[in-house]
Design a protein around this motif. Structure first.
Motif, mmCIF file in Angstrom:
data_model
loop_
_atom_site.group_PDB
_atom_site.id
_atom_site.type_symbol
_atom_site.label_atom_id
_atom_site.label_comp_id
_atom_site.label_asym_id
_atom_site.label_seq_id
_atom_site.Cartn_x
_atom_site.Cartn_y
_atom_site.Cartn_z
ATOM 1 N N TYR A 402 77.884 12.333 75.036
ATOM 2 C CA TYR A 402 78.499 13.297 74.124
ATOM 3 C C TYR A 402 79.956 13.530 74.524
ATOM 4 O O TYR A 402 80.283 13.628 75.716
ATOM 5 N N ALA A 403 80.822 13.634 73.507
ATOM 6 C CA ALA A 403 82.228 13.966 73.730
ATOM 7 C C ALA A 403 82.613 15.105 72.801
ATOM 8 O O ALA A 403 82.019 15.297 71.727
ATOM 9 N N PRO A 409 76.020 14.513 66.539
ATOM 10 C CA PRO A 409 75.361 15.484 65.652
ATOM 11 C C PRO A 409 76.170 16.773 65.536
ATOM 12 O O PRO A 409 77.043 17.042 66.367
ATOM 13 N N VAL A 410 75.846 17.539 64.532
ATOM 14 C CA VAL A 410 76.579 18.780 64.284
ATOM 15 C C VAL A 410 76.431 19.718 65.481
ATOM 16 O O VAL A 410 75.347 19.872 66.033
ATOM 17 N N GLY A 411 77.537 20.299 65.892
ATOM 18 C CA GLY A 411 77.494 21.279 66.973
ATOM 19 C C GLY A 411 77.705 20.707 68.353
ATOM 20 O O GLY A 411 77.528 21.420 69.351
ATOM 21 N N VAL A 412 78.106 19.417 68.461
ATOM 22 C CA VAL A 412 78.296 18.810 69.776
ATOM 23 C C VAL A 412 79.359 19.549 70.578
ATOM 24 O O VAL A 412 79.181 19.843 71.768
ATOM 25 N N ALA A 413 80.485 19.848 69.952
ATOM 26 C CA ALA A 413 81.581 20.509 70.676
ATOM 27 C C ALA A 413 81.124 21.841 71.261
ATOM 28 O O ALA A 413 81.399 22.157 72.434
ATOM 29 N N ALA A 414 80.408 22.625 70.457
ATOM 30 C CA ALA A 414 79.930 23.927 70.935
ATOM 31 C C ALA A 414 78.908 23.752 72.058
ATOM 32 O O ALA A 414 78.891 24.525 73.032
#
Length: 565
Positions: A402-403, A409-414
């Motif tokens: 994950y980056a 998928p939606v919400g990876v950054a959070a």
């Protein structure tokens, strides 16, 4: 044929149901072992009328023919005479003459009393009452019993009282053992409500002995027994087996939590009698589960689970254990020991960052070779996907990469922001941990063996001159926190590995590093690295743990493996 099968099943079922009652003559129908549920007068009763009729109520119907003067009797200085009757689960003794004023009596129902199914009382039931205003101390039972024959030659003679006694008055003057007119030398001890006479040497075969408790034996109030209590017994020719040593020994402390409990006998035993009935270990609440085995002269109890920390255990070998000739232990052998109290720290909670084998701030790279991260994710934040390099040939098995700039998928950054926050929280928790008090370490800790705890270095820390061993001492929950103010480096090859022993687990080891960490060439490493800056795994290094960098990069130099702890 069906009838025969049915009868066989009923018979076998009956055997199982009645296996718990000793001395059973037959097992024709379902029943329970009889017990005494109440008496009149009650145990400890005072001011009992002199015309009192004594009754004993059982939990079930008894065989009236078994209620006799041999199975139910009342005594003061001598056994009373009288008549017996039985009706509706109640046995009645009517003394032949009135009771004596101001006298303490002891009632006994022996294991000769049996129910209608042939099941016997399991142990003698003994109680006391008084026609006066107080109970006097009395001997209630003895072992050997009066007139017992075939007594083993290494017998310890016991006398049980109806109340606690003044131990100072139980000695070789008040408790004697005689062979005719010859006093038998021995040691007298007292515990609970029981006096013990342990002869210095084995008794003589086929000889009558007389034991006496004199009126010099007193309770703590200074009240003596009303008259000398005298009984006789005759020896046989056998010597009973004994327990000669145990591991742990009686009253041992700081016993490891992975301890296997053993008992050594004085001779070869019948292994079939060393089982879950005759060898038990209790934590004070329940008997703990375990596997029991026997070999040579040693019985072994291997607990199914680790023992509890800081707990007193009681181990028992009962007199159901027999030697090859069928001779049992004289009495139960009981010993206690205390397990070590865990002193390790409360460990950081990784929360969501526990899902990551690698997480970094600015870069994740695999410089060469086939590196593998097993059963965990790889992540970078606030760094972006382009800062993750060398995948492949590096792979993630049962995990994902994950980056912070991933759109799916939606919400990876959070999710990554939360994981990094959880890393920061865990880092600060480890950095500030102070209980138990941290032990100071410095320089090279290679070659050391460390117990659970907190270890603090105010500068750099090395594992270089040998392997570092972390010993959990049998506690699978034991933990370590290493607080390193600056760089942390392991040097692989001949030394520099982290070795776990005594039940230690890699998931419970934390390395809080105030700068950067380097896992040296071919190091076998254990634990979770929480580094403020960066982490580098040199060529061939493997880890059971996590490489978690708050601000910098995580670099795998060549052919590295990270396994979930």
């Amino acid at each position: 044929m069906k009838t025969k099968i049915l009868m066989a099943a009923i018979f076998l079922g009956a055997i199982v149901l009645f296996a718990g009652c000793k001395k059973d003559d037959f097992v024709e129908i379902t029943g329970v072992c009889p017990i005494v549920v109440s008496t009149i007068p009650a145990n400890g009763a005072t001011s009992v009328p002199l015309a009192q009729v004594i009754t004993v109520k059982f939990n079930e119907e008894m065989d009236p023919s078994s209620i006799t003067s041999a199975s139910f009797f009342i005594r003061s200085t001598a056994v009373l005479t009288g008549t017996y009757s039985y009706n509706d689960s109640t046995a009645t003794f009517t003394p032949g003459s009135p009771l004596t004023a101001n006298t303490t009596y002891t009632g006994t129902v022996t294991t000769d009393a049996r129910d209608l199914n042939g099941n016997y009382l399991q142990t003698d039931y003994v109680w006391s009452f008084s026609t006066g205003t107080t109970l006097a101390p009395m001997v209630t039972t003895t072992d050997p019993a009066d007139l017992e024959t075939g007594v083993v030659l290494n017998k310890t003679v016991e006398a049980n009282f109806n109340m606690p006694m003044n131990a100072a008055t139980i000695n070789t003057t008040t408790f004697t053992l005689m062979d005719g007119v010859t006093n038998i030398p021995g040691v007298v001890t007292y515990s609970g409500t029981t006096a013990f006479y342990n002869p210095n040497a084995d008794l003589t075969p086929n000889t009558e002995y007389t034991a006496t408790i004199t009126t010099g034996a007193e309770n703590p109030a200074g009240d003596p027994i009303p008259a000398d209590y005298v009984w006789t017994f005759t020896t046989g020719t056998l010597v009973a087996p004994t327990v000669i040593s145990t591991d742990p020994a009686n009253l041992d402390i700081d016993v490891p939590l992975n301890q296997i409990i053993t008992a050594d006998f004085s001779e070869t035993m019948n292994g079939a009698t060393i089982d879950a009935t005759s060898f038990t270990v209790s934590n004070g609440v329940v008997n703990i589960p375990g596997i029991i085995s026997y070999a040579g002269v040693t019985a072994t109890f291997t607990p199914t689970d680790l023992l509890l920390s800081g707990t007193t255990y009681t181990a028992t070998i009962t007199n159901a254990a027999e030697n090859l000739a069928g001779t049992t232990l004289v009495s139960d052998y009981v010993w206690t020991f205390n397990t070590i109290a865990t002193t390790g720290p409360v460990l950081p909670d990784l929360n969501t960052v526990a899902d990551f084998g690698i997480i970094a701030g600015v870069g994740v790279s695999n410089n060469a070779g086939f590196s593998v991260i097993n059963d965990m994710n790889v992540g970078i934040s606030p760094g972006v996907r382009s800062s993750i390099t060398g995948f492949p040939p590096a792979i993630v098995v049962n995990g994902a990469i994950y980056a912070s700039d991933d759109l799916t998928p939606v919400g990876v950054a959070a999710m990554l922001i939360q994981a990094k926050q959880d890393l920061t929280d865990a880092y600060l928790f480890a950095e500030g941990a102070s209980s138990p008090a941290p032990a100071t370490v410095s320089g090279d800790i290679g070659g050391m063996t460390l117990a659970p705890g907190i270890y603090k270095s105010t500068s750099t820390l090395l594992i270089q001159s040998g392997d570092l061993t972390l010993d959990a001492q049998g506690d699978a929950n034991a933990g370590w926190i290493f607080q390193v103010a600056s760089d942390f480096t392991t040097v692989g090859g001949a030394g520099g590995n982290v070795i776990l022993t005594g039940g230690a687990q890699a998931k419970n080891v934390y390395w809080q590093v105030g700068s950067s960490a380097t896992i040296g060439d071919f190091t076998s490493f254990k634990g979770n690295v929480l580094a403020l800056t960066s982490i580098t795994m040199n060529s061939g290094a493997t880890a059971e743990g996590r490489m978690l960098a708050r601000n910098g990069a995580v670099v795998m130099t060549s052919t590295n493996i990270i396994n979930k702890p």
